[in-house]
Design an enzyme around this catalytic site. Structure first.
Site, mmCIF file in Angstrom:
data_model
loop_
_atom_site.group_PDB
_atom_site.id
_atom_site.type_symbol
_atom_site.label_atom_id
_atom_site.label_comp_id
_atom_site.label_asym_id
_atom_site.label_seq_id
_atom_site.Cartn_x
_atom_site.Cartn_y
_atom_site.Cartn_z
ATOM 1 C CD GLU A 97 -1.166 -0.024 3.708
ATOM 2 O OE1 GLU A 97 -1.967 -0.972 3.798
ATOM 3 O OE2 GLU A 97 -1.099 0.904 4.520
ATOM 4 C CB CYS A 110 3.313 7.688 2.531
ATOM 5 S SG CYS A 110 3.896 6.519 3.761
ATOM 6 C CB CYS A 117 7.530 -4.685 8.584
ATOM 7 S SG CYS A 117 8.869 -3.854 9.455
ATOM 8 C CB CYS A 121 6.861 -1.544 15.946
ATOM 9 S SG CYS A 121 8.533 -1.060 15.484
ATOM 10 C CB CYS A 124 3.566 -1.069 13.483
ATOM 11 S SG CYS A 124 3.689 -0.857 11.709
ATOM 12 C CB CYS A 338 2.089 2.209 9.302
ATOM 13 S SG CYS A 338 3.539 1.625 8.526
HETATM 14 N N1 SAH Z 1 9.990 1.027 9.509
HETATM 15 C C1 SAH Z 1 10.118 2.442 9.458
HETATM 16 C C2 SAH Z 1 9.088 3.142 8.598
HETATM 17 C C3 SAH Z 1 7.661 2.701 8.631
HETATM 18 S S1 SAH Z 1 6.506 3.268 9.799
HETATM 19 C C4 SAH Z 1 10.142 3.027 10.852
HETATM 20 O O1 SAH Z 1 10.040 2.282 11.800
HETATM 21 O O2 SAH Z 1 10.333 4.222 10.969
HETATM 22 C C5 SAH Z 1 6.364 5.011 9.780
HETATM 23 C C6 SAH Z 1 6.113 5.600 11.162
HETATM 24 O O3 SAH Z 1 4.783 5.304 11.635
HETATM 25 C C7 SAH Z 1 7.048 5.050 12.229
HETATM 26 O O4 SAH Z 1 7.438 6.081 13.091
HETATM 27 C C8 SAH Z 1 6.173 4.047 12.939
HETATM 28 O O5 SAH Z 1 6.683 3.726 14.189
HETATM 29 C C9 SAH Z 1 4.846 4.773 12.948
HETATM 30 N N2 SAH Z 1 3.670 3.936 13.179
HETATM 31 C C10 SAH Z 1 3.418 2.688 12.771
HETATM 32 N N3 SAH Z 1 2.202 2.275 13.176
HETATM 33 C C11 SAH Z 1 1.670 3.303 13.827
HETATM 34 C C12 SAH Z 1 0.420 3.494 14.499
HETATM 35 N N4 SAH Z 1 -0.494 2.535 14.555
HETATM 36 N N5 SAH Z 1 0.200 4.688 15.075
HETATM 37 C C13 SAH Z 1 1.132 5.671 15.024
HETATM 38 N N6 SAH Z 1 2.313 5.554 14.414
HETATM 39 C C14 SAH Z 1 2.586 4.373 13.844
#
Ligand code: SAH
Length: 350
Positions: A97, A110, A117, A121, A124, A338
């Site tokens: 996406e 974006c 991934c 995290c 996420c 994300c």
């Molecule tokens: N892997 C990379 C980029 C992808 S995520 C990274 O970790 O930076 C882009 C941003 O969105 C990151 O800061 C991630 O931690 C955040 N993110 C992911 N899921 C989220 C959510 N449910 N709410 C808020 N931020 C989120």
């Protein structure tokens, strides 16, 4: 699943590499420039669309090289702010996406850097099914190309903040950067490109050494290692102090101010004590903090902080001289966080 072989992906070849390929086939060099232009300026999705290229050459190239074009399978539009979420199918039937956001300073896309991934995290959605494979540079480019064609307007900014950890696919990311900023392609300025990482220290340093004029964003999300480990497994590998040291090196090498992303999760990392501790870490640094009210993911039970807490957190940082903004929630009506749309698609919800 195996990665698509980079060598077989025509869109991932630089102009120089395409030139070498064309030469090796005994063709005139100007053909390389023509093909590169079809792919990276006219943004074609198929060989047949390359009108002035002899059929014999196209047939010969097809034998070894795919275009691996992405196919749009769904577009969701948020009528309130114009944000569009795109779900693409890859040549090997994976789904990824991307998001188109409209700002006063131009359109921003974006993009994803991997299918899924493996960083894990907890907040996420992208990481729930793990990593399936890396995307090629061509597939990263094509997300922008397909969106620009669909929308009819120039993409001005790119953020590599979709699904995936770009520094876990570093070589393809660097190739992508070189090609999207290439004068013979879309020629987007490095200053308009941002890459976000969960903090893979060696790669931050490698990027610094390349001295690109781009923005580096670090997903910090906690002011100390103990708290960070609760939501981000990568914190078991790298200490915040090591990440900050690598960021200082990046600033030293590029003169570019680093952005720290901090997703505020109610009752987890949004206290005054956390804001104080974060201030202590960043006070002496020329940086920017982007506060992101966490986007609740169906599979997890995290809640976003109240607006009052978010404002208080921001004020405290500012009191300490730290530049902080709250990310405008765009595309709230369309699962824009994300990996959420991809997730809904996989589980059959959309
Ligand atoms: N892997 C990379 C980029 C992808 S995520 C990274 O970790 O930076 C882009 C941003 O969105 C990151 O800061 C991630 O931690 C955040 N993110 C992911 N899921 C989220 C959510 N449910 N709410 C808020 N931020 C989120």
């Amino acid at each position: 699943m195996d990665n698509i072989d980079l060598k077989k992906d025509l869109r991932s070849l630089s102009l120089e590499e395409l030139g070498a390929l064309i030469n090796s086939l005994g063709e005139k060099s100007f053909r390389a420039k023509q093909i590169y232009e079809w792919l990276h300026v006219k943004l074609v999705s198929a060989y047949d669309e390359m009108k002035n290229i002899p059929s014999a050459l196209k047939e010969r190239l097809k034998e070894d090289y795919e275009l691996n074009a992405l196919e749009i399978v769904r577009v969701l539009k948020d009528e309130e702010d114009g944000t569009c979420k795109f779900l693409f199918k890859t040549a090997d039937n994976n789904v990824i996406e991307s998001v188109l956001m409209r700002y006063e300073h131009g359109n921003s896309v974006c993009i994803s850097s991997q299918v899924g991934c493996r960083m894990g995290c907890k907040f996420c959605a992208s990481t729930i099914g793990g990593k399936i494979r890396d995307l090629t540079a061509g597939e990263m480019l094509d997300q922008i190309y397909e969106i620009q064609k669909y929308d009819g307007q120039r993409v001005a900014n790119v953020v590599v903040m979709g699904t995936g950890e770009p520094f876990d696919n570093f070589e393809a990311f660097v190739r992508f950067y070189e090609m999207i900023t290439d004068k013979s392609g879309l020629n987007i300025s490095g200053r308009n490109i941002t890459v976000s990482t969960c903090g893979i220290v060696e790669k931050i340093k490698e990027l610094a050494d390349l001295q690109y004029a781009m923005t580096l964003a670090i997903s910090l999300h906690a002011p100390n290692d103990e708290l960070r480990r609760q939501t981000m497994p990568i914190a078991n590998k790298y200490k915040i102090s090591e990440i900050l040291e690598a960021c200082d090196y990046f600033f030293e090498k590029t003169g570019r101010r680093v952005t720290f992303e901090y997703s505020l999760i109610a009752g987890v990392n949004d206290s005054k004590a956390c804001a104080d501790e974060l201030s202590g870490l960043l006070k002496s640094r020329n940086c920017h903090v982007n506060l992101i009210p966490v986007n609740p993911v169906k599979e997890r039970d995290y809640r976003r902080s109240d607006n009052r807490e978010i404002m208080a957190f921001k004020k405290l940082l500012e009191k300490n001289g730290i530049n902080a903004t709250i990310r405008r929630g765009m595309g709230k009506n369309i699962d824009a966080a994300c990996g959420q749309l991809r997730r809904s698609y996989i589980t059959g919800d959309v």
